[in-house]
Design a protein around this motif. Structure first.
Motif, PDB file in Angstrom:
ATOM      1  N   THR A   1      18.548 -47.939 -22.496  1.00 30.01           N
ATOM      2  CA  THR A   1      19.675 -48.945 -22.682  1.00 30.01           C
ATOM      3  C   THR A   1      20.990 -48.469 -21.900  1.00 30.01           C
ATOM      4  O   THR A   1      21.434 -49.442 -21.260  1.00 30.01           O
ATOM      5  CB  THR A   1      20.251 -49.088 -24.204  1.00 30.01           C
ATOM      6  OG1 THR A   1      19.071 -49.258 -24.871  1.00 30.01           O
ATOM      7  CG2 THR A   1      21.155 -50.476 -24.436  1.00 30.01           C
TER       8      THR A   1
ATOM      9  N   VAL B   1      25.720 -52.190 -29.196  1.00 30.40           N
ATOM     10  CA  VAL B   1      24.692 -51.969 -28.315  1.00 30.40           C
ATOM     11  C   VAL B   1      25.189 -51.808 -26.912  1.00 30.40           C
ATOM     12  O   VAL B   1      24.907 -50.631 -26.219  1.00 30.40           O
ATOM     13  CB  VAL B   1      23.289 -52.822 -28.346  1.00 30.40           C
ATOM     14  CG1 VAL B   1      22.517 -52.553 -27.051  1.00 30.40           C
ATOM     15  CG2 VAL B   1      22.716 -52.864 -29.630  1.00 30.40           C
TER      16      VAL B   1
ATOM     17  N   PRO C   1      25.533 -47.427 -26.577  1.00 35.75           N
ATOM     18  CA  PRO C   1      24.074 -47.457 -26.582  1.00 35.75           C
ATOM     19  C   PRO C   1      23.280 -46.159 -27.229  1.00 35.75           C
ATOM     20  O   PRO C   1      24.009 -45.316 -26.836  1.00 35.75           O
ATOM     21  CB  PRO C   1      23.598 -47.742 -25.160  1.00 35.75           C
ATOM     22  CG  PRO C   1      24.846 -47.269 -24.409  1.00 35.75           C
ATOM     23  CD  PRO C   1      25.959 -47.651 -25.398  1.00 35.75           C
ATOM     24  N   GLN C   2      22.288 -46.461 -28.059  1.00 38.85           N
ATOM     25  CA  GLN C   2      21.794 -45.159 -28.618  1.00 38.85           C
ATOM     26  C   GLN C   2      20.652 -44.752 -27.789  1.00 38.85           C
ATOM     27  O   GLN C   2      20.172 -43.655 -27.963  1.00 38.85           O
ATOM     28  CB  GLN C   2      21.368 -45.273 -30.221  1.00 38.85           C
ATOM     29  CG  GLN C   2      22.600 -45.949 -30.912  1.00 38.85           C
ATOM     30  CD  GLN C   2      23.621 -44.914 -31.265  1.00 38.85           C
ATOM     31  OE1 GLN C   2      23.232 -43.845 -31.769  1.00 38.85           O
ATOM     32  NE2 GLN C   2      24.483 -45.092 -30.778  1.00 38.85           N
ATOM     33  N   HIS C   3      20.072 -45.703 -26.958  1.00 42.36           N
ATOM     34  CA  HIS C   3      18.960 -45.138 -26.253  1.00 42.36           C
ATOM     35  C   HIS C   3      19.184 -44.995 -24.581  1.00 42.36           C
ATOM     36  O   HIS C   3      19.676 -45.767 -24.314  1.00 42.36           O
ATOM     37  CB  HIS C   3      17.662 -46.201 -26.513  1.00 42.36           C
ATOM     38  CG  HIS C   3      16.435 -45.575 -26.120  1.00 42.36           C
ATOM     39  ND1 HIS C   3      15.953 -45.749 -24.834  1.00 42.36           N
ATOM     40  CD2 HIS C   3      15.283 -45.217 -26.938  1.00 42.36           C
ATOM     41  CE1 HIS C   3      14.601 -45.101 -24.766  1.00 42.36           C
ATOM     42  NE2 HIS C   3      14.171 -45.118 -25.957  1.00 42.36           N
TER      43      HIS C   3
ATOM     44  N   GLU D   1      15.628 -50.369 -28.758  1.00 41.19           N
ATOM     45  CA  GLU D   1      16.767 -50.435 -29.583  1.00 41.19           C
ATOM     46  C   GLU D   1      17.137 -51.658 -29.863  1.00 41.19           C
ATOM     47  O   GLU D   1      16.893 -52.887 -29.047  1.00 41.19           O
ATOM     48  CB  GLU D   1      17.885 -50.024 -28.542  1.00 41.19           C
ATOM     49  CG  GLU D   1      19.429 -49.928 -29.168  1.00 41.19           C
ATOM     50  CD  GLU D   1      20.519 -49.107 -28.312  1.00 41.19           C
ATOM     51  OE1 GLU D   1      19.779 -48.124 -27.552  1.00 41.19           O
ATOM     52  OE2 GLU D   1      21.522 -48.818 -29.056  1.00 41.19           O
ATOM     53  N   THR D   2      17.794 -51.697 -31.082  1.00 37.88           N
ATOM     54  CA  THR D   2      18.262 -53.252 -31.398  1.00 37.88           C
ATOM     55  C   THR D   2      19.483 -53.024 -32.130  1.00 37.88           C
ATOM     56  O   THR D   2      19.815 -52.029 -32.973  1.00 37.88           O
ATOM     57  CB  THR D   2      17.079 -53.954 -32.339  1.00 37.88           C
ATOM     58  OG1 THR D   2      17.562 -54.989 -32.901  1.00 37.88           O
ATOM     59  CG2 THR D   2      16.488 -52.984 -33.415  1.00 37.88           C
TER      60      THR D   2
END
Ligand SMILES: Nc1ncnc2c1ncn2[C@@H]1O[C@H](COP(=O)(O)OP(=O)(O)OP(=O)(O)O)[C@@H](O)[C@H]1O
Ligand SMILES: [Mg+2]
Length: 260
Positions: free
Chosen positions: A246, A237, A241-243, A230-231
């Protein structure tokens, strides 16, 4: 201005030279002038390996690193030396960064001498070392001392004076405060921020402390088992967070058991 593209690194695994263990796979990101990019991920995910690969301190299997458009992977040793000056690193353990048998003054002046920025041991050198020492908030009385006679925070200031003497365009800070007391940590971090605001260098800040990351970085790259998962912009973030990895890092951190 610093652009990393498709970087892969492996280490030889065990006694069989041909057997390799992949540590970084296809890592790409860039950092602009004056920007701080935080690299986060659990212990062993490849953060320090990435730092060393970017500076070409270890060989890469593939990929390239560009500084202001110049592909460093293709440079031979001579021209590479010129670019080495522009890319500096602060390590986690400050003691190992300085020669234990050199006085602090000479450790700082050494960089000016190596890169021929002024006449060795002259008035100009002395003036520059004094100015740098003052800039990083290290008392002039420490210049005659050896690294073991300084505190961890003082050594880290001396390391910073040494590095800043060559005005790097790109600075990597690999957990620069993790060995320091909390109060000293805050001082060193604010020093890093102030010098960056002045010099406008790009910074890759490696940390597992998300509170520090939130304060110091503009964007975050999350590394998991050698791959970027993820970035994005720091607040996004950390707050959204999308992942899944993370989220689990953030959860572990808020429960206080992330080891970096
Ligand atoms: N010289 C080496 N030879 C072989 N394996 C190595 C070498 N250096 C590191 N490794 C391995 O590569 C992996 C990544 O190590 P690295 O030091 O990059 O992790 P890190 O993310 O910086 O961890 P930490 O947060 O603990 O500093 C680890 O499994 C480590 O054991
Ligand atoms: Mg590390």
């Amino acid at each position: 201005m610093i652009a990393i593209k498709n970087l892969s690194v492996s280490y030889s695994a065990g006694l069989m030279k041909k057997k390799r263990r992949s540590i970084l796979e296809d890592v790409s990101f860039d950092i602009q002038d004056g920007e701080t990019l935080a690299l986060i991920g659990e212990s062993g995910c490849g953060k320090s390996t990435l730092a060393k690969a970017v500076l070409r301190l270890i060989p890469c299997d593939s990929g390239d690193v560009r500084l202001n458009g110049v592909n460093l992977s293709q440079l031979r040793r001579g021209p590479l030396r010129v670019y080495r000056k522009d890319m500096q690193i602060i390590f986690q353990n400050p003691e190992s960064a300085l020669n234990p048998r050199m006085r602090i003054y000479d450790s700082i002046a050494e960089m000016l001498r190596i890169h021929r920025l002024c006449a060795p041991r002259g008035q100009d050198e002395r003036a520059r070392v004094m100015a740098l020492t003052e800039m990083v908030g290290l008392g002039a009385e420490h210049l005659r001392r050896y690294p073991h006679e300084l505190s961890g925070g003082q050594v880290q200031r001396a390391v910073l004076a040494r590095i800043l003497s060559v005005r790097p365009k790109f600075l990597i800070a690999d957990e620069p405060t993790s060995m320091l007391d909390v109060s000293v940590q805050a001082q060193i971090l604010s020093l890093l921020r102030r010098t960056q605001a002045k010099n406008r260098h790009a910074c890759l800040f490696i940390s597992h402390d998300l509170d520090v990351v939130r304060i110091i970085s503009d964007r975050i790259v999350v590394l998991h088992e050698g791959r970027i998962v993820e970035t994005g912009v720091t607040d996004r973030v950390l707050d959204n967070p999308q992942h899944e990895y993370t989220s689990s890092l953030i959860r572990q951190f808020s429960q206080g058991y992330v080891e970096g």
